[in-house]
Enzyme design. Structure first.
Site, mmCIF file in Angstrom:
data_model
loop_
_atom_site.group_PDB
_atom_site.id
_atom_site.type_symbol
_atom_site.label_atom_id
_atom_site.label_comp_id
_atom_site.label_asym_id
_atom_site.label_seq_id
_atom_site.Cartn_x
_atom_site.Cartn_y
_atom_site.Cartn_z
ATOM 1 N N GLY C 73 -8.438 58.176 -22.069
ATOM 2 C CA GLY C 73 -9.805 58.671 -22.193
ATOM 3 C C GLY C 73 -10.727 57.562 -22.660
ATOM 4 N N GLY C 75 -14.201 58.315 -23.550
ATOM 5 C CA GLY C 75 -15.425 58.874 -24.110
ATOM 6 C C GLY C 75 -15.754 58.189 -25.418
ATOM 7 N N GLY C 78 -12.344 57.637 -27.355
ATOM 8 C CA GLY C 78 -11.428 56.719 -26.678
ATOM 9 C C GLY C 78 -12.029 55.343 -26.474
ATOM 10 N N HIS C 299 -22.864 78.078 -26.626
ATOM 11 C CA HIS C 299 -24.212 77.597 -26.869
ATOM 12 C C HIS C 299 -25.203 78.593 -26.294
ATOM 13 C CE1 HIS C 299 -27.611 74.958 -27.141
ATOM 14 N NE2 HIS C 299 -26.885 74.077 -27.770
ATOM 15 N N SER C 317 -31.688 71.873 -24.623
ATOM 16 C CA SER C 317 -31.687 71.637 -26.069
ATOM 17 C C SER C 317 -32.095 72.885 -26.840
ATOM 18 C CB SER C 317 -32.626 70.495 -26.410
ATOM 19 O OG SER C 317 -32.747 70.420 -27.806
ATOM 20 N N ARG C 363 -26.223 79.474 -33.707
ATOM 21 C CA ARG C 363 -25.787 79.559 -32.314
ATOM 22 C C ARG C 363 -24.974 80.808 -31.992
ATOM 23 N NH1 ARG C 363 -23.805 73.360 -30.926
ATOM 24 N NH2 ARG C 363 -25.890 72.468 -30.958
ATOM 25 N N GLU C 458 -12.742 65.282 -29.590
ATOM 26 C CA GLU C 458 -12.693 66.729 -29.368
ATOM 27 C C GLU C 458 -11.264 67.201 -29.086
ATOM 28 O OE1 GLU C 458 -15.403 68.122 -26.322
ATOM 29 O OE2 GLU C 458 -14.766 70.204 -26.530
ATOM 30 N N ARG C 468 -18.761 74.209 -34.916
ATOM 31 C CA ARG C 468 -19.258 72.852 -35.081
ATOM 32 C C ARG C 468 -20.777 72.870 -35.221
ATOM 33 N NH1 ARG C 468 -21.645 69.454 -31.968
ATOM 34 N NH2 ARG C 468 -21.192 70.484 -29.990
#
Lengths: 248, 208, 670
Positions: C73, C75, C78, C299, C317, C363, C458, C468
């Site tokens: 990975g 991201g 990683g 979300h 957002s 959320r 993650e 989170r």
């Protein structure tokens, strides 16, 4: 709506390819372009044919994976990424030509998938600031004037999709390369490597087989992130400056 | 290409301005032409300056054309397989025709030298009488046409070329872009109108 | 810790051919030993990370070159880990399935990254960030880990600025901050709406520098398909070159998984299309415990689906809720256009139910409320799965220019996707799966239950508890990659005992054979359904039964259905082409096969956790006014699951959570 697609099919890097015609029916204007291709692919799979291979990932216009030339335009008729193009930009009965990015530096792997690793190698040549982890001073140690920060950001938004190369009649990568050089060279943190960065990245860009710039502006017109054409001029200035300061 | 282009452009401005002397009659024009041979005297010998200028311009031209050929060659190799569908016409006509315009201009320069410098293809071709040679030239419709076409090509070439040089030499930026575009337009139009005024004046009988 | 004998349990099955199981065993599991040692040092919480770093053994710089470390990975976690390990002198072998390491899905994070810099002098501190994160995680995370995260947050910003990340700045040239996710301090650093992209490019560039230097061997378009475990230790991976289809083994001294979350189990999510759980799931099958799989975050402000063709969801957002008002029609099935619905026939339900917080409730609450009104049949838009987010009042109050200045780019994005102009027609929004807090279990060193396998970002479960906070994902990914892992992996490597493993080692050849066999079987089915059709069906089932609100009945239904679906998959899936070419259908089939197994564990975990906490809402466990009710007596623990075989009852290992510094309280927003 119903559409006729003419898609470049090529089974492998060394195979010759051809345009193949497909019909898709019941396309909703709310579909994204890639969702329309998903429908075609589902259909092809069930008919026992090979689906059309294309790169895509985030499907929200930021990862830079997707990209195809649609009716002669990189990413299609709207200045955005292919994944953000929606079918409402087309009309019932349209014939849509879909081709991969075409450039010697971007060889076709399969169908619409091309190898863009040349971009990675340009970044590897100098598109970074050498700041090994743990060596950083406090973030507020060096203030950055807001105009410089904004200019850096504007250039840093490049997603590396390759539309600039695909749209350029010369297959040039100047816009991509200039975006990274400008992002880093305008920042105080980027000053120590300012000259070597531009010289090394431009050298690598040329060695990768991209074409030269004739200032047609096609790259900036196709860029989904709106990197301005002026970035190329700035890179040229940086290059001439660096060549003067560090002749070799 | 940018720097050689700019040098040739400077020459063209002076050349065009000099040509306008034709409107003051044969005496003025011919003595101006004769003076060109004496520039730099007495330090330089007669026509030495002219030869220096010719050599510089020729070098520029050769370099300009060589770079153009190299660039074109590189660009063709950068896209070995072309798109099947036609690219939509986004850039200006001038931008898209730089290479064709350049070729036209290269051929024209040869013609122009044979015509008015050497006099070999001029209908009159008498050395020391440039005014009369020019008038003789533009009395012939197809010769005039060559000049008109070439000047239109020059106009487009300068329009894209000047702004393009500003890009290539790194002089341009977002704020200055409008300025360079405007200068390019004014220069291209002024030079073309200036040059074209001569054949038009001859054809309309204003200069005879 | 776990029973070492069971660490090779994956031998029993790597596919799901005989995956059906009798109805009476639905939800079966056994309870194993509790996890008592997480390797976090004792002592005051603020000293623990220092203590751990001091106690960790070091590898002599001259010897680091000899150690090979695999990082899967690229991201934020990683990419930063690969670059940092290479800078330290290790030989890194790194993988990503995308065509370039710059494309990992961290790139899509919009909001920002938290750091306890207190640049605003507004009372922020490491302790406050620690407190907010533990509370925000609904008291289901480890204090030691969260405190370390808050400490490191400060260094991350320094590091990123030094790399040239163009954070937003003020006119004086200093960094700008904003308040995010309902906290009372401004500690979020951002780069317009593209913070994730900018941070990722920073890590990518650092990684590129190491690739050029020859310290990182980068394999793009290469996907990990299994973990090689030799003598109980992770020693390599088996991966498929996605262009040629070649199956290759890569051996190393340690393996780091940074492969992201498993939100795509739900088919529709804000994850990238390629995001998958294959690496962590196969590692789980080789012996790594999977912790809290039911913790998923939803979300509230995503663009709703426009039809069955929908392939993914796009987030907008959360800041939109600052000025937009959320409403639905008061009557069921009201098909009038929003402009024709008079004020007194609109239900501004968040303002009605939560008068003090209104549209700004957290959320999970906003998401559930939207689900409830849609379940009542009052949803709007295609399929009735959407609620209005209306800016008419904001435009009247602030003026069009102000609204456009603040939200212009979001409005544009919305219009590009939906074709509707939010200045004239209210936006439609609906909740979507966004992040998974659960993941592979790791100790304080980020090491899994398989020695030598580390999990970061993650992909692990460590820091966010059951929920989170906004702008914390980027913080955790970079903390793990730049700072935590590079310190703790030294200790593992320095302790040695890593004998050379040959490519002909039976553990290697068996793993390769299993991977190849599975690909052959996927291609051999040649059925009559596409991979996507299975994935969509699984996603719908998971969304309905294991989504925003869960109950025992629904979860049992899902637990009965998933094995059937899995069996059907292995009988009816159609994967065209061969294994020796670029075959995107095969890639998908491989991933969906794993989702079909993981989904079962998610539902089981959700069923066993008979409390509501954070993103996990059990309808049986709510307060009289419908809010989530934790049960700290019974569930103040991490649920770490041990694999025993496809469809076999897994073993639950509990790790008790102790709270010395932040004392659990019940949330209230009414």
């Amino acid at each position: 709506m119903n559409l006729t697609l003419r898609i470049w099919r090529q089974s492998g890097p060394d195979e010759s390819g051809e345009m193949v015609t497909y019909q898709v029916t019941d396309v909703s204007p709310d579909m994204s372009f890639l969702e329309m291709l998903d429908i075609l692919n589902e259909d092809l799979i069930l008919r026992g044919e090979q689906p059309v291979a294309f790169d895509h990932d985030c499907r929200e216009g930021i990862c830079g994976s997707c990209g195809m030339v649609i009716n002669g335009s990189a990413h299609g008729p709207v200045q955005t990424t292919t994944c953000q193009l929606h079918m409402r930009s087309f009309n019932d009965g349209d014939v849509i030509d879909i081709e991969p990015w075409r450039a010697a530096a971007f060889p076709v792997i399969k169908d619409l998938v091309v190898d863009r690793s040349a971009f990675d190698r340009i970044i590897q040549a100098g598109g970074y600031i050498s700041a090994p982890t743990g060596t950083a001073p406090d973030a507020h140690a060096v203030p950055v004037p807001k105009p410089d920060a904004d200019l850096a950001f504007e250039n840093a938004t490049c997603i590396g999709c390759g539309a600039c190369v695909a749209a350029c009649p010369n297959g040039s990568a100047m816009l991509f390369t200039s975006a990274k050089i400008n992002h880093l060279n305008v920042l105080p943190q980027g000053q120590p490597e300012r000259e070597s960065r531009v010289l090394d990245m431009v050298t690598t860009m040329d060695a990768e087989g991209f074409g030269g710039c004739t200032n047609t502006g096609e790259c900036a017109a196709a860029c989904p992130k709106g990197i301005p054409l002026a970035s190329i001029a700035t890179m040229n200035r940086e290059f001439l400056r660096a060549a003067r300061k560090a002749p070799r | 290409m940018a720097s050689t282009g700019v040098i040739m452009l400077l020459f063209l401005i002076v050349h065009m301005a000099g040509n306008l002397k034709i409107f003051f009659g044969p005496t003025d024009f011919n003595s101006y032409a004769a003076w060109l041979r004496t520039i730099g005297e007495p330090v330089l010998h007669e026509t030495w300056y002219l030869w220096v200028q010719r050599v510089v311009l020729l070098a520029c031209l050769v370099a300009h054309v060589t770079s153009a050929i190299q660039l074109t060659h590189r660009d063709i190799h950068a896209r070995p397989q072309r798109y099947r569908s036609k690219r939509p016409w986004r850039a200006t006509f001038a931008t898209n025709t730089m290479r064709y315009g350049g070729a036209i201009l290269a051929l024209f320069v040869i013609w122009h030298i044979l015509d008015l410098t050497v006099g070999a293809v001029n209908p009159r071709g008498e050395a020391g009488h440039p005014y009369e040679n020019v008038v003789a030239d533009f009395g012939v419709w197809w010769i005039a046409l060559i000049y008109v076409v070439a000047m239109l090509a020059l106009c487009l070439h300068i329009y894209h070329g000047f702004w393009s040089a500003a890009q290539t030499l790194g002089a341009n930026n977002a704020a200055r872009n409008v300025v360079f575009k405007t200068i390019a337009t004014v220069l291209a139009l002024a030079i073309t109108v200036g040059f074209l005024s001569v054949p038009i004046a001859v054809m309309t009988g204003l200069v005879r | 810790m776990s029973n070492p004998k069971k660490q090779n349990a994956a031998k029993r099955s790597t596919g799901g051919r005989n995956a059906g199981k009798p109805k009476d065993s639905v939800g079966a599991y056994t309870v194993g030993d509790a996890i008592v040692d997480t390797k976090a040092p004792a002592g005051p919480v603020e000293k623990r990370w220092d203590t751990r770093r001091f106690e960790a053994k070091l590898v002599n710089p001259a010897n680091r070159r000899k150690h090979r470390v695999i990082v899967v990975g690229t991201g934020l976690a990683g990419g930063s880990a690969g670059a940092t390990l290479a800078e330290q002198g290790y030989h890194v072998i790194q993988f990503c399935y995308q065509d370039s390491p710059r494309r990992a899905h961290s790139v899509a994070a919009q909001g920002g990254i938290n750091a306890a810099k207190n640049y605003r002098n507004d009372g922020d501190s490491i302790h406050r960030l620690f407190y907010d994160t533990v509370k925000g995680g609904d008291f289901r995370s480890r204090e030691s880990n969260v405190y370390r995260l808050a400490q490191i947050s400060v260094e991350i910003i320094d590091q990123c600025v030094a790399q040239g990340v163009p954070f937003a700045r003020e006119y004086g040239g200093l960094l700008d901050n904003r308040s995010f996710g309902g906290v009372q301090v401004s500690r979020t650093f951002y780069a317009r709406g593209q913070t994730g992209q900018q941070l990722l490019l920073g890590a990518y560039q650092a990684l590129s520098r190491q690739i050029e230097a020859g310290n990182v061997e980068m394999h793009a378009r290469t996907e990990m398909l299994d973990l090689v475990v030799v003598d109980g230790r992770a020693r390599g991976i088996v991966a498929r070159d996605l262009v040629t289809g070649k199956i290759e083994t890569y051996l190393a001294d340690a393996v780091v998984l940074a492969t992201g979350g498993y939100g795509n189990t739900f088919y529709l999510s804000t994850n990238a299309k390629g995001s998958n759980a294959t690496a962590i799931w196969r590692a789980h099958k080789r012996g790594a415990h999977f912790a809290n799989p039911c913790y998923t975050q939803i979300h509230p402000t995503c663009i709703p689906r426009s039809g069955d063709h929908q392939s993914k969801l796009t987030l907008m957002s959360e800041s939109l809720r600052n000025d937009g008002r959320i409403w639905v029609p008061k009557t069921k099935g009201d098909k009038r256009s929003p402009a024709d619905i008079p004020e007194d026939e609109r239900d501004y339900y968040l303002e009605r139910i939560y008068p003090s917080f209104g549209n700004l409730v957290p959320r999970d609450i906003a998401s559930r409320a939207a689900k409830n009104v849609c379940d009542e049949g009052r949803g709007v838009g295609p399929g009735g799965l959407g609620v209005y987010l209306d800016f008419a009042d904001a435009i009247q109050r602030m003026g069009l220019d102000k609204v456009s200045e603040k939200y212009g780019n979001l409005f544009e994005m919305y219009e590009r996707i939906t074709g509707e102009n939010p200045y004239q027609v209210p936006m439609r929004i609906y909740p979507a799966i966004h992040y998974t807090m659960g993941g592979l279990w790791v100790d304080y060193d980020l090491q899994s239950t398989i020695p030598g396998m580390f999990v970061i970002g993650e992909a692990n479960f460590s820091d966010h508890g059951a929920n989170r906070l906004g702008a914390s994902a980027l913080m955790q990914g970079l903390a793990d990659g730049y700072f935590v892992l590079p310190s703790t992996i030294n200790d593992y490597l320095a302790r040695g005992g890593l004998d050379a493993v040959g490519a002909d080692d039976p553990a290697v050849t068996t793993t390769v054979a299993e991977v190849e066999d599975r690909i052959k079987r996927l291609l051999a089915v040649d059925g009559d359904r596409t991979v996507d059709s299975f994935h969509r069906e699984l996603g719908t089932l998971m969304w309905d039964e294991c989504g925003m609100a869960r109950n025992a009945e629904g979860l049992k239904k899902a637990l009965a259905r998933i094995p059937e679906l899995r069996e059907e998959f292995w009988q009816r899936v159609k994967v065209p082409g061969t294994g020796y070419e670029l075959n995107q259908s095969l890639e998908k089939a491989n991933r969906v096969a794993d989702f079909l197994e993981l989904a079962e564990l998610m539902c089981l975990d959700a069923l066993v956790r008979e409390e509501s906490c954070g993103g996990h809402f059990r309808e049986e466990s709510q307060t009289p006014d419908g809010e989530a009710k934790r049960d700290d007596e019974r569930f103040s623990h991490v649920a770490a699951w041990e694999y025993t075989g496809v469809g076999e009852p897994p073993v639950l290992h509990k790790e008790t959570l102790d709270f010395e510094y932040v004392h659990p309280t019940q949330r209230s927003y009414a």
